[in-house]
Design an enzyme around this catalytic site. Structure first.
Site, PDB file in Angstrom:
ATOM      1  N   ASP A   1      34.447  36.039  53.211  1.00  0.00           N
ATOM      2  CA  ASP A   1      33.851  37.041  52.329  1.00  0.00           C
ATOM      3  C   ASP A   1      34.741  38.282  52.353  1.00  0.00           C
ATOM      4  O   ASP A   1      34.821  38.975  53.372  1.00  0.00           O
ATOM      5  CB  ASP A   1      32.439  37.365  52.831  1.00  0.00           C
ATOM      6  CG  ASP A   1      31.677  38.313  51.909  1.00  0.00           C
ATOM      7  OD1 ASP A   1      32.332  39.013  51.107  1.00  0.00           O
ATOM      8  OD2 ASP A   1      30.440  38.371  52.016  1.00  0.00           O
ATOM      9  N   HIS A   2      35.390  38.575  51.213  1.00  0.00           N
ATOM     10  CA  HIS A   2      36.377  39.644  51.184  1.00  0.00           C
ATOM     11  C   HIS A   2      35.753  41.041  51.227  1.00  0.00           C
ATOM     12  O   HIS A   2      36.473  42.039  51.309  1.00  0.00           O
ATOM     13  CB  HIS A   2      37.251  39.517  49.932  1.00  0.00           C
ATOM     14  CG  HIS A   2      38.671  39.921  50.152  1.00  0.00           C
ATOM     15  ND1 HIS A   2      39.125  40.513  51.295  1.00  0.00           N
ATOM     16  CD2 HIS A   2      39.770  39.822  49.352  1.00  0.00           C
ATOM     17  CE1 HIS A   2      40.413  40.767  51.211  1.00  0.00           C
ATOM     18  NE2 HIS A   2      40.837  40.343  50.040  1.00  0.00           N
ATOM     19  N   ARG A   3      34.420  41.130  51.186  1.00  0.00           N
ATOM     20  CA  ARG A   3      33.785  42.431  51.338  1.00  0.00           C
ATOM     21  C   ARG A   3      33.898  42.940  52.767  1.00  0.00           C
ATOM     22  O   ARG A   3      33.976  44.148  52.997  1.00  0.00           O
ATOM     23  CB  ARG A   3      32.299  42.347  50.948  1.00  0.00           C
ATOM     24  CG  ARG A   3      32.024  42.089  49.486  1.00  0.00           C
ATOM     25  CD  ARG A   3      30.551  41.894  49.230  1.00  0.00           C
ATOM     26  NE  ARG A   3      30.016  40.745  49.944  1.00  0.00           N
ATOM     27  CZ  ARG A   3      28.731  40.364  49.900  1.00  0.00           C
ATOM     28  NH1 ARG A   3      27.858  41.063  49.179  1.00  0.00           N
ATOM     29  NH2 ARG A   3      28.323  39.299  50.552  1.00  0.00           N
TER      30      ARG A   3
END
Length: 473
Positions: A443-445
């Protein structure tokens, strides 16, 4: 002569998993007229998380089954009515439901304990008692098997003659695992007519298929376990007709979760090829030596799991979740390692609690137990919740790699591809080596490229030189 006072008690569909709102009744183990006792299993239900057997919390005689097998029922809805004696005592079987006796008036609503299976403990509430029916109770010798729910036929095929099944013998419940019971229900087979060939008289999948041959062309599949789909596809493959499979239970929940994950968490996937020749050699040595303990299964997946857990220990920020409501990153206190498992009920991701604290032998035992329970369809809701990072072993299907979708609520998932012999540069020469491909989606968040790359690179480095399992642990 004194007439015993009786009333009806209803058993309602409990919340068998925290927050679930409905469950499908898979199988009834009782019928009207049967005597039941406190704690006796009366049916098996399937939720979006697991298949669960429901015990009834009081004694009595079954008066009515409100829903046939195959029906999806909301939590809190009455599913069975039981006639109980005054004070909840078990009525004598011989005195159950006199046909000519007039029904007593409906009892006034009164507070009583409402039993639940998990989560919230007994509750106090108001239950409306229903008036006793005046119709005669069904004879005990004529078992009532609820008919499956059948939709409109989807194939236009010539009529198929279904061989008559043998009459059921006795009322004793046959021995079979839940997936086998579900298969039998989907194929319309009464397990009491099946000859068991398994150990200790347990009915196997092969026994059910043998009892169903020649297989009839089915109109629909009530639910979507793998065995049912295979059976229907095999039956209609020559007709060229479409088959519609309703999406229920685990498959429905999985579909919804994957859509939510794919369109909520911005996925990034990175890949790395790894020379795992030394790891595969270590697997063989551990198997031959029995070093991890008698009966403990050793597989490449075990060392992949150990390598990932070691990488997570070095980079604990990967073991996290995104809190949308509070706009916070939650760093998890322990690693609950999920293992994606293909089961007859669909894709399940049970997890090993606090896997990061386990030794290699302990991890091997936990991994073996987890996969066995999942394949038997007995995974509990608790084992399916609370995961923090997942491994999906696509290599067992001969697949080199993939771009796995995150399990909802987790920050990363590792795909382990097939191990193949490939030409590889080793010590300055091109030689055949055992190679696999790892793919890490994150998850690139909350996981940037640097963190994701470090975790993937460390996992690969350990598998290339597994002695680092010791030096880095």
């Amino acid at each position: 002569m004194t007439t015993e006072v009786r009333s009806l008690r209803e058993f309602k569909m409990p919340d068998v998993g925290e927050g679930l709102t409905e469950a499908e009744i898979l199988t009834w183990y009782v019928k009207p007229g049967d005597v039941v006792t406190d704690g006796q299993v009366v049916c098996e239900v399937e939720t979006a998380k697991a298949a669960v057997e429901l015990p009834i919390p009081f004694n009595g005689v079954v008066d009515q089954l409100f829903f046939p097998a195959g029906t999806t029922v909301d939590v809190g809805t009455a599913i069975i009515a039981v006639a109980v004696g005054e004070g909840g005592a078990e009525p004598a079987p011989a005195a159950a439901a006199p046909a000519a006796e007039a029904a007593p008036a409906a009892a006034a609503a009164e507070p009583e304990r409402r039993e639940v299976l998990v989560g919230y403990g007994p509750r106090t509430g108001t239950v409306q008692r229903r008036a006793r029916k005046t119709t005669a109770a069904p004879a005990a010798a004529a078992p009532v098997v609820p008919a499956p729910v059948v939709a409109a036929p989807v194939v236009a095929a010539p009529p198929v003659v279904v061989p008559a099944q043998a009459e059921p013998v006795g009322d004793e419940r046959p021995l079979a695992k839940p997936p086998v019971r579900k298969l039998a229900k989907d194929l319309g087979i009464d397990l009491r007519t099946v000859t068991p060939t398994g150990k200790d008289g347990v009915i196997t999948r092969e026994d059910v298929h043998a009892a169903a041959a020649p297989a009839p062309v089915a109109a629909v599949v009530e639910s979507a376990p793998a065995e049912a789909v295979e059976a229907v596809v095999a039956a209609v493959s020559h007709s060229g007709a479409d088959v519609r499979v309703p999406v229920k239970g685990v498959r429905k929940a999985t579909a919804q979760a994957m859509v939510a994950s794919a369109f909520t968490a911005p996925h990034v996937t990175e890949f790395v090829q790894v020379d795992v020749t030394r790891t595969m050699k270590l697997v063989r040595e551990l198997k031959e030596s029995g070093e991890l303990g008698a009966g403990v299964r050793v597989s490449p997946l075990l060392l992949v799991a150990r390598a990932l857990l070691t990488a997570v220990r070095r980079h604990p920020e990967i073991n996290a979740a995104w809190d949308e409501a509070n706009q916070e990153i939650v760093l998890k206190g322990q690693v609950n390692l999920g293992i994606a498992a293909a089961t007859p009920r669909g894709l399940l991701v049970p997890n090993i609690k606090d896997a990061g604290s386990k030794t290699l032998p302990q991890l091997a035992v936990s991994l073996g137990e987890l996969t066995d329970v999942a394949r038997q369809g007995k995974t509990s809701p608790a084992d399916l919740s609370g995961g923090t990072i997942t491994i999906t072993n696509v290599g067992v299907f001969g697949v080199d790699t993939g771009t796995p979708i995150l399990n909802p609520g987790e920050a990363a998932i590792l795909a382990f591809g097939a191990v193949r012999e490939l030409p590889w540069v080793h010590k300055g020469k091109v030689v055949p080596r055992l190679v696999t491909t790892l793919a890490l989606s994150f998850d690139h968040r909350l996981v940037d490229g640097e963190l994701g790359s470090k975790v993937l690179a460390d996992t690969a480095a350990i598998l290339e030189r597994p002695k680092r399992l010791i030096t880095w642990s």
